[in-house]
Design a protein around this motif. Sequence first.
Motif, mmCIF file in Angstrom:
data_model
loop_
_atom_site.group_PDB
_atom_site.id
_atom_site.type_symbol
_atom_site.label_atom_id
_atom_site.label_comp_id
_atom_site.label_asym_id
_atom_site.label_seq_id
_atom_site.Cartn_x
_atom_site.Cartn_y
_atom_site.Cartn_z
ATOM 1 N N ALA A 182 0.831 -1.211 0.000
ATOM 2 C CA ALA A 182 0.000 0.000 0.000
ATOM 3 C C ALA A 182 0.864 1.259 0.000
ATOM 4 O O ALA A 182 0.590 2.210 -0.750
ATOM 5 N N ILE A 183 1.904 1.288 0.836
ATOM 6 C CA ILE A 183 2.771 2.474 0.905
ATOM 7 C C ILE A 183 3.525 2.672 -0.404
ATOM 8 O O ILE A 183 3.775 3.800 -0.835
ATOM 9 N N ASP A 184 3.859 1.576 -1.073
ATOM 10 C CA ASP A 184 4.596 1.675 -2.342
ATOM 11 C C ASP A 184 3.789 2.374 -3.433
ATOM 12 O O ASP A 184 4.371 2.806 -4.443
ATOM 13 N N THR A 185 2.478 2.502 -3.255
ATOM 14 C CA THR A 185 1.666 3.201 -4.261
ATOM 15 C C THR A 185 1.777 4.716 -4.128
ATOM 16 O O THR A 185 1.271 5.444 -4.994
ATOM 17 N N ILE A 186 2.418 5.196 -3.068
ATOM 18 C CA ILE A 186 2.541 6.637 -2.812
ATOM 19 C C ILE A 186 3.916 7.110 -3.257
ATOM 20 O O ILE A 186 4.934 6.524 -2.865
ATOM 21 N N PRO A 187 4.014 8.187 -4.032
ATOM 22 C CA PRO A 187 5.326 8.729 -4.394
ATOM 23 C C PRO A 187 6.128 9.074 -3.134
ATOM 24 O O PRO A 187 5.571 9.626 -2.177
#
Length: 298
Positions: free
Chosen positions: A178-183
């Motif tokens: 989930a965090i990897d989807t955020i720049p």
Amino acid sequence: MRRLTCLLGFCGFLSILPARAAPAPHVVHAVASFTVLADVVSHVGGAHVAVTSLVPPDGDPHEFEPAPDDARALRQADVVFMSGEGLESWFGRLAHAAGYQGRPVIVSDGIDIHTEHDGQQVETDPHVWNSVPNVIVWTSNIRDALIAADPADADDFRASAAAYAAQLHALDHDIRTAIDTIPPARRRVLTSHDAFGYFGRAYGVTFMAPQGLSTETEASAADVGKLIAQIRETGMTTYFLENATDPRLVQQVARATGAQPGGELYAEALSSASGPAPDYISMMRYNTDLMVRAMRPH
């Protein structure tokens, strides 16, 4: 024939006797310092353990004030679990009042503990559970303590600990995904106090807070001013309250920066059973979902 008839009659008599009840399973009476820890103990212990949390749901484990019922629970406990690292500063007073002579199990033993420098002072960050790999360490320590308290049920404790650890590994993977989807430049969160350092280090998120590691400390005007300047510089638009802390300070920062509320995070206390974070895994998923929603580009 007469002997056979008597034998059959005796067997019939035995068949109508009530079945002898199986012996009741041994139950370990465990006390945990706060709700997050109590939930993990409950998952590892299963049916063999009855767990009491001293700090209630939505309660602050830093500023907890024990009551006579807490002293009674401590005296009756077979095993006591604490996170340690300075979180439960009130435990010594409670143990003295209860006449407790035992040695609590410190479940954070073996975790890489982080410290922060505040001027000349070094502070230990006790919020280890906000990184899922640390709770996998908890799980092993709790399993071993329960086996020591109840060796007869060791196989069940090993099985339940392994099953729970598998759920935790899946949770850790999901949070990272989930965090990897955020720049990376947008992975910044404003919260009430500095309780998410382990989350930030594990998952690559920068947390900013007007209050320090403990809710017992007070932020200075200079600290608040510096934080406001940082928020304006980074362009943060969302802030989060915490279920167990005073919201006024972070709301003051929000008013000065124009940040909007993003919801309520569960940093160090579970919600009630009817709330959004009644157990540890639900708490971590709920917090992550709120943060990702706030960090995602609009």
